[in-house]
Every structure is written in structure tokens, then in C-alpha cells.
Design an enzyme around this catalytic site. Sequence first.
Site, PDB file in Angstrom:
ATOM      1  N   GLY A   1      -2.403  -8.978  -3.007  1.00 35.43           N
ATOM      2  CA  GLY A   1      -0.780  -9.334  -2.496  1.00 35.43           C
ATOM      3  C   GLY A   1      -0.304  -9.972  -3.650  1.00 35.43           C
ATOM      4  O   GLY A   1       1.037  -9.926  -4.493  1.00 35.43           O
ATOM      5  N   LEU A   2      -0.742 -10.944  -4.294  1.00 32.32           N
ATOM      6  CA  LEU A   2      -0.557 -11.723  -5.545  1.00 32.32           C
ATOM      7  C   LEU A   2      -0.436 -11.201  -6.729  1.00 32.32           C
ATOM      8  O   LEU A   2       0.918 -11.059  -7.087  1.00 32.32           O
ATOM      9  CB  LEU A   2      -1.298 -12.683  -5.665  1.00 32.32           C
TER      10      LEU A   2
ATOM     11  N   ASP B   1      -9.181 -20.160  -7.127  1.00 26.95           N
ATOM     12  CA  ASP B   1      -7.109 -20.736  -7.366  1.00 26.95           C
ATOM     13  C   ASP B   1      -6.934 -21.238  -6.006  1.00 26.95           C
ATOM     14  O   ASP B   1      -6.957 -20.171  -5.418  1.00 26.95           O
ATOM     15  CB  ASP B   1      -6.497 -19.480  -8.250  1.00 26.95           C
TER      16      ASP B   1
ATOM     17  N   ASP C   1     -11.407  12.392  32.562  1.00 24.28           N
ATOM     18  CA  ASP C   1     -12.066  11.093  32.120  1.00 24.28           C
ATOM     19  C   ASP C   1     -13.596  10.810  31.206  1.00 24.28           C
ATOM     20  O   ASP C   1     -14.158  10.105  31.144  1.00 24.28           O
ATOM     21  CB  ASP C   1     -12.419  10.650  33.325  1.00 24.28           C
TER      22      ASP C   1
END
Length: 531
Positions: free
Chosen positions: A422-423, A287, A36
Site C-alpha cells: 500500500g505504501l 520501519d 438443498d
Amino acid sequence: MQLTLWTYEGPPHVGAMRIATAMEGVHYVLHAPQGDTYADLLFTMIERRDKRPPVTYTTFQARDLGGDTAELFKNAVREAYERFMPEALLVGASCTAELIQDDPGGLALALRLPVPVVPLELPAYQKKENWGASETFYRLVRALAAPHAPPADWQRPAREAGRRPRCNLLGPTALGFRHRDDVKEITGLLARLGVDVDVVAPMGASPSDLARLGEADFNVVLYPEIALSAAQWLQRTFRQPYIDIVPVGVTATREFIAAVATLSGIDASSLLAAEQSRLPWYSRSVDSTYLTGKRVFVFGDATHVIAAARVAKEELGFTVVGLGSYSREFGRELREAAKAYGVEALITDDYLEVEAKVRELAPEMVLGTQMERHIAKRLGIPSAVISAPVHVQDFPARYSPQMGFEGANVIFDTWVHPLMMGLEEHLLAMFREDFEFHAGAGPSHLGHAASAPSDAAPAQAPTREPAQAQSTISMTPADVCWSDDAQKELMKIPFFVRGKARRNTERFATERGLATVTIETLYDAKAHYSR
């Protein structure tokens, strides 16, 4: 008992470690077995702290269970005090040591050390890390500030003429998501308002600092999971009002400024007029393809989830399709927040349940913890981290707050860039058979120096998507296959909705007994699900 690979929160004694490690002059003696003792890894490896956490373990072993483990604990407390000479001691047991019921609090108090000793009773099998941090901070505040409490019928006097208002910032801890930078941002914001910060706690505070918390005019609760209980006690005991508006995002920051101004009796109009965040203009100028209506799923601790969902909807124009948290103690607040978006709050600490929800909703972006980042990566979905638990990369060397006007700038960059990239990936996929962009083409920025190999051929579309994007319905490739033309047409669909398009098409084909998906099937399915 449920075994799990990942967990959103550790046991409550980890929360106590976060308080002790954040403070100065506090030491935590933890009755714990070997195994622990992992505090060093948590704080030095993940948070990259330059010193070890102030935690001493008894580290009893199996052979010690037949002897006097209570005496072992008392020796550990005595030695820790003599070695570190703290201003205050925390004592408690880990989840394993809790089972042997040695009463660490009573044993430590019996030693009659010349410093405050604060016993912690943290039920490891019922509560978790954030609750443990909250309870530890509350117990410390009560133990250290209570001796300075005024009579029960005392009323807080008006502020002296000419004195600037003073407040305390409550809640930042070790291992907190951007807590260090949030404190700096909000301290600067309050200074511009004309408000002084008296004590920041627990981060950087000493026991003597906690003893004078009641001297400030009001408290600011930056992280309710950690500091709300303590702030409520201070309100009852010292008649100190508190502000619990979390200033994440431009709108909430402006509301926070207005609340501070009202409580302090100062004019904030000039600061509110001089808006210092670029988020509103950037989000209007980008955009709409990148932002407007993007379907997002939000998951994390309650503070950041509620704040992030509001920023996503009101300031970036996203559509919140899912909202959830592992913070069960704030279930009511989470459910109320979810109603505003027409969704049902997912309150769970099972990451597999969260992953199933993400698959079901098929969002275009995931805002969550490091676990949701992994989930989104497997599913090919853009993501951003907004909440602990986090990885080492979420403790950056640079200044990167989440709160205040500068925090809104950071949020814009962090959330919007994955969608924009991503685009870009989608555009590259669309043109992958183009003579300039195919897999064998050399980097365009190197000009003619790097020409494509003579035997290079345009990349061919795979017959199926990678395994992580496969349909989640009960269907195998033997049930439904895709024609080459249909597969190529599917790959023209943006990657962040491609998985949903595949699932819908395969479901459509299965319901009609079609063994092969053709281009006609793909378009028929699109028309069917668009109705």
C-alpha cells in the site's frame, strides 16, 4: 425473515456435513428436497477435495409431499448403508425437510442396522453452521465413546513410568480455515516436546478412533467453536483435562507449550529457549511506518478474532479500533476480549452492518473473512483473511498454517505485505507526474526498448475519487465541490486515510456553509480535527 446476498454461516446441517466429510467411515443421510443438495460444490469446488463428501440425500420433490416421504427416507438410509458400508451413520433433516417432521432419527433406528446410528436434531431456524458442527461432533463422541466410559467414581491413574504423554487434537474439520496445516504444525510442536498425538478428530478420524478418545492423557481444543462441548463431556466422563489455549501468534504458542508441559510433567525450557519464529525480529526490524499504531479492524469467528486481535496489538504494534464476530455463542468471550482494547464487540451476522462499521472507523487495515476482504477492496483498504468463511484461494497447495511458530511467520507475511505494498502504491501516486513514472512511461526494467508513446502525457488527477471512496454522509457533489488545487492536494494524502480526510473536510465545509473546498479549507479542516 431477512434476505441477504452473503452469509457468514450456513444452516446447521452444513456443519454436520463438515464433520462427516472430515472423517473416515462415516456417512450422513440427509432428508432434503431438490435444491438443498449442494455439498459437492462446497467441498470439491471451494476446498478442492479429491473425493465427494459422504452425504446421501432423499431429494424428495413437490409431488412426493402427497405421498409417504417417511418411506422415501427409510429407503435412502437402507440403500446408503448397503452401498457405502460405513462404520457409523448420521441421519438428519435439512432446513426445508425439517418442516415436514418425518423424524429421521426414529425412522433410521427402526431399521436396526448393524452399525451405530446417530440422530441429529439441528434446529435450522434457530442455530447455524458452527453450532451444527459442534453438536454433531459432540453427539458422535457421546455415542461412540460412552460404551467405554469408566464408573462414575473412577479416578484417572498416574501415567506409567517411562511412557510418553499422549493427547488428542480436537476440532479440525472440512472447510476449516487452514485446519489441515494447523494440525501438522501442532503435531510437530508436540512431538518436539515429547508428547504423542493419539487421535486427531474429527479430521481424519474413524468411529473406532472416537471410541478410544478416553485413552489419552489430555485433550487439546484447537477450535473451541467445534470441539469445546465434546472436550467438556470427555472431561466429565473420562476425567480428561483439556487445554483450550489457541496457539496463534508467538506469545500464545509459548503459553500453549507451557500449559502442555505443566499438564504432562515435562521440561519445556529448551523448546521455549529455541524460539523458531521470525515474527518478533521482523516486527522489530520493519520501519515503524509500516506497523506501529496502524489502526486495524478485526472480524471473523471467535477463535481467530480473539487470537488475531492479540497478535495485532502485542506482537505487531497495531491499534485495534474494532473487533467483532458472527459467533454469537461466544459473545461473552468476545466482549471480554474487546474490553482489553477499549472497544465494544460487534456481534452480528449482517455483513452490511460490518461494512457500515468499517466505513465509520476508517481503519488502515481489515483482518476478516472473505466478505471483509470484499468490503475492504471496495473501500480501498488493505486487508488479510484470518477466518472462515473463505474462498478457494484460502486453501493453498503450499504449507501455510496459522498456529505455532511457523504460523506466526505466515501471519507476519500475510498481514504486513498488504501494508507495505500500500505504501508503494502511495509513493507511485505521489510521483505519478514525474517524467519516469507517469502513465505513458514504459516499464523501467525494460530500459530503452520500451519508450513512451510520443503523444503520451502525464496523468491528470481525477476531479473526484472513485465511487467506492465517496463520502458516506448525506451530501451530493452538488452540495460541495473541490477546486482543482484542493483535489490535487487531497491525492497526496495516503490512500488508506484519504477517504477519512475527504469526509472530514466535506463535513467541515458543510458546517460552515462553504460550497467549494479550497486548499485553505483542506488545511483548516485538518487543523480543526487534529485538536
